[in-house]
Design an enzyme around this catalytic site. Structure first.
Site, short mmCIF file in Angstrom:
data_model
loop_
_atom_site.label_atom_id
_atom_site.label_comp_id
_atom_site.label_asym_id
_atom_site.label_seq_id
_atom_site.Cartn_x
_atom_site.Cartn_y
_atom_site.Cartn_z
N GLY A 1 88.79 27.47 28.16
CA GLY A 1 88.68 27.82 26.75
C GLY A 1 88.71 29.34 26.68
O GLY A 1 87.75 29.99 27.04
N HIS A 2 89.83 29.89 26.27
CA HIS A 2 89.98 31.34 26.27
C HIS A 2 89.93 31.86 24.84
O HIS A 2 90.81 31.57 24.03
CB HIS A 2 91.28 31.74 26.98
CG HIS A 2 91.25 31.38 28.44
ND1 HIS A 2 92.27 31.66 29.30
CD2 HIS A 2 90.28 30.78 29.18
CE1 HIS A 2 91.93 31.25 30.52
NE2 HIS A 2 90.74 30.69 30.46
N GLN B 1 89.23 29.19 34.66
CA GLN B 1 88.01 28.97 35.44
C GLN B 1 87.66 30.26 36.21
O GLN B 1 88.17 31.31 35.89
CB GLN B 1 88.16 27.77 36.39
CG GLN B 1 88.17 26.42 35.71
CD GLN B 1 89.50 26.06 35.09
OE1 GLN B 1 90.52 26.08 35.75
NE2 GLN B 1 89.50 25.73 33.82
N ASP C 1 84.60 31.73 32.09
CA ASP C 1 84.18 32.33 30.81
C ASP C 1 83.89 33.82 30.93
O ASP C 1 83.01 34.34 30.24
CB ASP C 1 82.93 31.61 30.27
CG ASP C 1 83.18 30.14 30.05
OD1 ASP C 1 84.29 29.80 29.61
OD2 ASP C 1 82.26 29.33 30.31
N LYS D 1 88.60 36.38 30.25
CA LYS D 1 89.99 36.55 30.72
C LYS D 1 90.96 36.60 29.55
O LYS D 1 91.92 37.35 29.56
CB LYS D 1 90.37 35.38 31.66
CG LYS D 1 89.49 35.29 32.89
CD LYS D 1 89.79 34.03 33.70
CE LYS D 1 89.31 32.74 33.11
NZ LYS D 1 87.85 32.51 33.16
#
Ligand code: IMO
Ligand code: MG
Length: 427
Positions: free
Chosen positions: A40-41, A223, A13, A16
């Protein structure tokens, strides 16, 4: 420049997605190489606000080939939903390709992830329960089902039938859970296979061709380094490698072709799920950071644990990834604080540790040693040039550069593309 890796440098988180969305403008391809929909981007751009779990964050640039590499575990329902959602927002997905070697998340992976977590009780890892541990375990145990398997229905049926026999034995005999139906899973996944078939390719060859023209390829990490199964806070880790080296294995690009590695660090630390986090703040400052930054998981909605920047973990992360650059994100979250701390060492039984410990029991007992710097207490949200940053912010960044021995080349001061300071061009 040929291949540039954008790597999570902390516990995930780090932002990225934003960095990749921005840099993709200058790239020909963007590749996700690890993890699955545990990622989750968040990307905010003129198309809207998106939380991408599987589709690479380069998807908003029509001329950029987007690849879900062989190292990613794909939940077909999630991927198809994500493609649909992007299309609804007017985003072209015709430049998306999926590796024919990527593993598929099956219903038993998700079930077993949950059952294993329940069985761990108080020792639960806090996984995202997306089936990640079980799918990567099956990959290594040679029990996996890959995208290419879905394209040959007969072979798929016989493979699924033998694997499911094994999985049903575990479900019924170990967990006392009902068995899964071969027919239902087979039909459902044949259907997924048909929908995904137009996207499935030998993506390694696509990349080789792009690289032969010396065009830029971005490797989009998922990650973070401290969640790596080898070097992270084991067993509180994920199940595929988020490291720069993982970018080679998970995409089919030789590691010798990776020319530049960007480590994405938040200006503070967050972690979601279980496991040690030496700089965690269980006080009102931690709460303030969480609320200001809305630190709630993009995948599970869980509140993220927040704390000061950990330069001990940071140095370790730099060492094992070989970062050339740092992208420092969410600097603006610190805007209101009168003073800011950086963890420069760990103390254990009165001694200062000079290495990041391998054993979480030891890490749990480590006390962070802090250095305190003055805050700037003014908004940085609209700053585009590093020269305009307040002197205290310069001081904070310079100290991080010094502690980490790596230049901060990108600074993010807000979620939007334009809220970025390019100190030095990296791509
Ligand atoms: P992005 O790509 C933050 C964490 C989970 C849990 C541990 C193992 O958004 O940075 P898993 O479901 O992978 O078996 O869970 O890893 N985790 C993440 N934390 N960001 C992520 O991805 C994560 N992906 C997994 O919370 O602690
Ligand atoms: Mg995330």
């Amino acid at each position: 420049m040929s291949v540039v890796a954008v790597i999570g440098a902390q516990w995930g988180d780090e932002g990225k997605g934003k960095i990749v969305d921005l840099l993709a403008e200058r790239a020909k391809a963007v590749v996700r190489f690890s993890g699955g929909d545990n990622a989750g981007h968040t990307v905010i751009n003129p198309y809207g606000e998106f939380r991408l779990h599987l589709v690479p964050s380069g998807i908003f640039h029509p001329g950029v080939v987007c690849i879900i590499g062989n190292g990613v575990a794909i939940n077909p329902a999630v991927l198809l939903g994500e493609i649909d959602d992007l299309k609804k927002h007017g985003v072209d997905t015709s430049h998306l390709f999926i590796s024919d070697r990527a593993h598929i998340i099956m219903p038993y992976h998700i079930l077993l992830d949950g059952l294993e977590e329940e069985r761990r009780g108080r020792g639960a890892l806090g996984t995202t329960r997306k089936g990640i541990g079980p799918v990567f375990a099956d990959k290594i145990a040679r029990l996996g089902i890959r995208t290419c398997d879905l394209l040959d229905k007969e072979a798929f049926q016989s493979r699924l039938s033998s694997v499911l026999e094994f999985k049903n034995a575990i479900l019924t005999k170990v967990y006392d859970a009902p068995p899964l139906s071969l027919k239902e899973i087979y039909q459902q996944y044949c259907h997924y296979g048909e929908s995904l078939a137009p996207f499935i390719r030998d993506t390694g060859s696509i990349l080789q061709e792009i690289m032969s023209r010396r065009e830029t390829v971005l490797l989009e990490g998922a990650q973070g380094t401290m969640l790596d199964p080898d070097f992270g806070t084991y067993p509180y880790v994920t199940s595929s490698s988020p490291l720069a080296a993982g970018g080679s294995i998970g995409s089919g690009v030789s590691f010798r072709q990776i020319a530049h590695i960007i480590g994405v660090f938040k200006a503070y630390t967050t972690r979601v799920g279980g496991g040690p986090m030496p700089t965690e703040l269980k006080d009102e400052i931690g709460e303030l950071i969480r609320e200001r930054a809305h630190e709630y998981g993009a995948t599970t909605g869980r509140p993220r644990r927040c704390g000061w920047f950990d330069a001990v973990a940071g140095r370790f992360s730099i060492q094992i990834n070989g970062f050339n650059s740092i992208a420092l994100t969410r600097l603006d979250i610190l805007d209101t604080l009168p003073s800011i701390k950086i963890c420069t060492g760990y103390k254990l039984d009165g001694e200062t540790l000079d290495q990041f410990p391998s054993n979480v029991a030891i890490l749990h007992r480590c006390q962070p040693v802090y250095e305190e710097l003055p805050g700037w207490q003014t908004s940085t949200n609209n700053i585009h040039d590093s020269k305009q940053l307040p002197s205290q912010a310069h001081q904070y960044i310079a100290r991080l550069e010094e502690l980490l021995s790596c230049p901060v080349n990108i600074i993010s001061v807000g979620a939007k593309r334009e809220q970025t300071i390019m100190v030095r061009q990296v791509v």
